[in-house]
Design a protein around this motif. Structure first.
Motif, PDB file in Angstrom:
ATOM      1  N   LYS A  65      -7.689  -5.726  -8.218  1.00  0.00           N
ATOM      2  CA  LYS A  65      -6.862  -4.766  -7.133  1.00  0.00           C
ATOM      3  C   LYS A  65      -5.817  -4.470  -6.910  1.00  0.00           C
ATOM      4  O   LYS A  65      -5.542  -3.046  -6.516  1.00  0.00           O
TER       5      LYS A  65
ATOM      6  N   ASP B 200      -5.229  -0.188  -6.154  1.00  0.00           N
ATOM      7  CA  ASP B 200      -3.653   0.380  -5.307  1.00  0.00           C
ATOM      8  C   ASP B 200      -2.892   0.975  -6.353  1.00  0.00           C
ATOM      9  O   ASP B 200      -3.149   1.755  -5.277  1.00  0.00           O
TER      10      ASP B 200
ATOM     11  N   ASN C  86      -5.216   4.520  -5.274  1.00  0.00           N
ATOM     12  CA  ASN C  86      -4.984   4.719  -3.689  1.00  0.00           C
ATOM     13  C   ASN C  86      -4.377   5.906  -4.084  1.00  0.00           C
ATOM     14  O   ASN C  86      -4.520   6.255  -2.677  1.00  0.00           O
TER      15      ASN C  86
END
Length: 64
Positions: A13, A17, A20
């Motif tokens: 994750k 992140d 992104n």
């Protein structure tokens, strides 16, 4: 065997992140530099960002 190749969900994750928010992430969730499919790449222990924004992980985790 597969679990030994994957990082923890938390690490994946954090990596995603970072991706992104990266200028090299394409609209189809690939990296414009290495051409990898990001949601898959971030899950592997020994993957790393070609721009050095995150590195490979050298330990396993029981966090699943």
């Amino acid at each position: 065997m597969l679990k030994k190749l994957l990082c923890s969900k938390n690490t994946a994750k954090q990596r995603m992140d970072t991706c992104n928010n990266c200028e090299y992430k394409t609209i189809i969730n690939t990296c414009a530099i290495c051409k990898c499919i990001l949601p898959l790449k971030v899950k592997f222990l020994f993957s790393e960002c070609p721009k050095g924004k995150w590195n490979e992980t050298y330990f396993t985790s029981d966090e699943w």
